[in-house]
Design an enzyme around this catalytic site. Structure first.
Site, PDB file in Angstrom:
ATOM      1  CD  GLU A   1      18.681  -4.685 -22.761  1.00  0.00           C
ATOM      2  OE1 GLU A   1      17.498  -4.281 -22.710  1.00  0.00           O
ATOM      3  OE2 GLU A   1      19.446  -4.425 -23.700  1.00  0.00           O
TER       4      GLU A   1
ATOM      5  CD  GLU B   1      13.367  -2.729 -17.939  1.00  0.00           C
ATOM      6  OE1 GLU B   1      13.569  -2.054 -18.963  1.00  0.00           O
ATOM      7  OE2 GLU B   1      12.247  -3.220 -17.654  1.00  0.00           O
TER       8      GLU B   1
ATOM      9  CD  GLU C   1      14.421   1.329 -18.809  1.00  0.00           C
ATOM     10  OE1 GLU C   1      13.431   2.015 -19.123  1.00  0.00           O
ATOM     11  OE2 GLU C   1      15.134   0.762 -19.652  1.00  0.00           O
TER      12      GLU C   1
ATOM     13  CD  GLU D   1      18.021  -1.867 -19.003  1.00  0.00           C
ATOM     14  OE1 GLU D   1      18.769  -2.061 -19.978  1.00  0.00           O
ATOM     15  OE2 GLU D   1      16.790  -1.621 -19.115  1.00  0.00           O
TER      16      GLU D   1
ATOM     17  NE  ARG E   1      13.721  -0.219 -27.002  1.00  0.00           N
ATOM     18  CZ  ARG E   1      14.652   0.066 -27.903  1.00  0.00           C
ATOM     19  NH1 ARG E   1      14.277   0.417 -29.126  1.00  0.00           N
ATOM     20  NH2 ARG E   1      15.931   0.006 -27.599  1.00  0.00           N
TER      21      ARG E   1
ATOM     22  CD  GLU F   1      15.677  -6.407 -26.718  1.00  0.00           C
ATOM     23  OE1 GLU F   1      15.533  -5.840 -25.625  1.00  0.00           O
ATOM     24  OE2 GLU F   1      15.653  -5.805 -27.815  1.00  0.00           O
TER      25      GLU F   1
ATOM     26  NE  ARG G   1      11.007  -4.987 -26.324  1.00  0.00           N
ATOM     27  CZ  ARG G   1      11.716  -4.068 -25.686  1.00  0.00           C
ATOM     28  NH1 ARG G   1      13.027  -4.077 -25.756  1.00  0.00           N
ATOM     29  NH2 ARG G   1      11.114  -3.138 -24.969  1.00  0.00           N
TER      30      ARG G   1
END
Length: 474
Positions: A129, A131, A212, A220, A340, A359, A361
């Site tokens: 992902e 950004e 975002e 994104e 997150r 994931e 991050r």
């Protein structure tokens, strides 16, 4: 796709130029274009020569001849050229036909080969992902007597009083207030949709796009997962199309992790899993977040090697301006379901057995995707090999807001390195998981560390404008 099918594609689409591309150590693409009439089966067999001494981190002038070997599975028609052009990603070989051990794409392929030889699984799947910001204007300069940057965006919160718009229309994006607002606050719906259209035409399967969190045009676009090297190819294609679509709109796109002070930065959250044929190996019903023991060991490998890994997944001095507490920054080396603020999050919403994944991050898009994905896979495989259970090693799970823990509780949690130099120190001390398999060479690691230390030094010795605010009146 066979060579014959590529040649047919060239003929059927009246292609005039064939663009042969490769990626350097820093993750930048380079290209050489050949007239389509000069491209035949021999081109794919013998490759395209280039000067390796002119590419940062490659070869000296005394051994500069190198060869691009095209991969027919990577072709796509360029949507931006005035003359019809077919783009092809290439591996780098030496003149004697050997894979070049500093070629990022070859390293990615060797990581996939190592996975298959390990007996753990047949394929690793990745979904980044990535950004980005879209600005209207960017200016920067550094010299002996000046140093500054300035960016601007029509939707930035600092422009609520700007008069140059010919009548300010308001509806600016508040600081940290940009997550998925509708128009007219979101001014970039159409440009992102155009990016997605071109991405889909080039072969990517687009899942969604949105604004975002940050002000000033942060966005994104998510595309479908694929195997390691193919995903790295897709990410290079993604960045190419985002950059050039923005330019067509008279704007500029950047994947720089932290272009604005005091607002969220741009990360590259990387979803990953391993399959054995059609069987997902990360899923086990009833486990924590329905994860298997193999997935847990994979997490343990990434978190155990994270300080060294981050030198490859976050390889810029600017990366560590994003990796600070707050701003949804994943600075804590722990794992959690849905949290997150953890370095590793396990998605749990609407997840099927085949969609079960982790994931990571922490990474950002200054990373070379071929190197970053390969290094993550090798760290995870090392965790599986040595059964590094993150629960036993104190990496979680942490299912509450880590930023709200007491100081004593926070002291028990390892954090990411604070600077690029600290990450490079960790990589220097811990890279056997990369070289033991033969995927990365010792020469590559040494060369990479030297290049990145030079980058870090070039920033550290320069005078920062904020130092004038702090010290000029001393």
């Amino acid at each position: 796709m066979s060579v014959q099918n590529v040649l047919k594609l060239i003929k059927d689409n009246n292609i005039e130029w064939v663009d042969f591309r490769f990626v350097d150590l820093l993750g930048r693409a380079h290209h050489i274009s050949l007239p389509a009439a000069e491209v035949d089966e021999a081109t794919f067999e013998n490759g395209v020569a280039f000067d390796g001494s002119s590419i940062t981190g490659f070869r000296g002038i005394e051994e500069s001849d190198m060869v691009m070997m095209p991969d027919t599975e990577s072709v796509f028609i360029d949507p931006f050229t005035a003359h019809p052009t077919l783009n092809i990603m290439c591996n780098i070989h030496t003149p004697d036909g050997e894979r070049y051990d500093r070629d990022p794409r070859s390293i990615a392929q060797k990581a996939e080969e190592y996975l298959q030889k390990s007996g753990v699984g047949t394929a690793a799947y990745f979904a980044p992902e990535s950004e980005f910001f879209i600005f209207d204007d960017v200016r920067f300069e550094t010299g002996i007597n000046k140093s500054y940057f300035e960016v601007d965006s029509e939707e930035a919160f600092w422009n609520t009083a700007r008069k140059e718009e010919g009548g300010n229309l308001g509806f600016k994006v508040r600081q940290k207030g940009g997550y998925v607002p509708v128009q007219p606050v979101d001014t970039q719906q159409d440009i992102r949709s155009e990016m997605c259209r071109l991405l889909m035409e080039s072969g990517l399967r687009i899942e969604r796009h949105h604004h975002e969190v940050a002000t000033a045009g942060q966005g994104e676009i998510n595309f479908r997962f694929d195997t390691l090297t193919k995903t790295a190819d897709n990410l290079m294609k993604y960045k190419y199309i985002v950059h050039n679509t923005a330019r067509q709109y008279g704007k500029v796109a950047t994947f720089m992790p932290k272009p604005l002070f005091g607002d969220n930065g741009s990360g590259m959250h990387v979803h990953q899993s391993i399959f054995n044929g059609d069987t997902p190996l990360f899923y086990e019903k009833g486990g924590y977040a329905n994860l298997s023991d193999l997935a847990m060991y994979y997490i343990g490998g990434i978190l155990h090697h994270a300080p060294a890994l981050i030198a490859i997944t976050n390889p810029s001095t600017n990366s560590f301006k994003r990796l600070v507490p707050g701003y949804e920054a994943p600075v804590n080396l722990v794992f959690s379901k849905g949290n997150r603020s953890a370095a590793i999050r396990i998605p749990v919403a609407a997840v099927t057995p085949k969609g079960c994944r982790i994931e990571f991050r922490t990474p950002d898009s200054t990373a070379n995707p071929y190197l970053a994905f390969a290094a993550m896979l090798l760290a995870g495989l090392d965790g599986i090999k040595n059964k590094l259970d993150p629960r036993a090693l104190g990496y979680g799970p942490f299912d509450k807001n880590i930023y709200e823990l007491s100081d004593a509780e926070k002291a028990e949690i390892r954090s990411v390195p604070g600077t690029l130099d600290e990450a490079l120190d960790a990589l220097e001390a811990d890279h056997a998981f990369l070289t033991e398999s033969g995927v990365f060479s010792e020469d590559f690691i040494k060369n990479y560390i030297e290049l990145k230390r030079a980058e870090a030094k070039s920033v550290s010795i320069r005078i920062h404008p904020h130092e004038y605010s702090l010290y000029f009146d001393c």
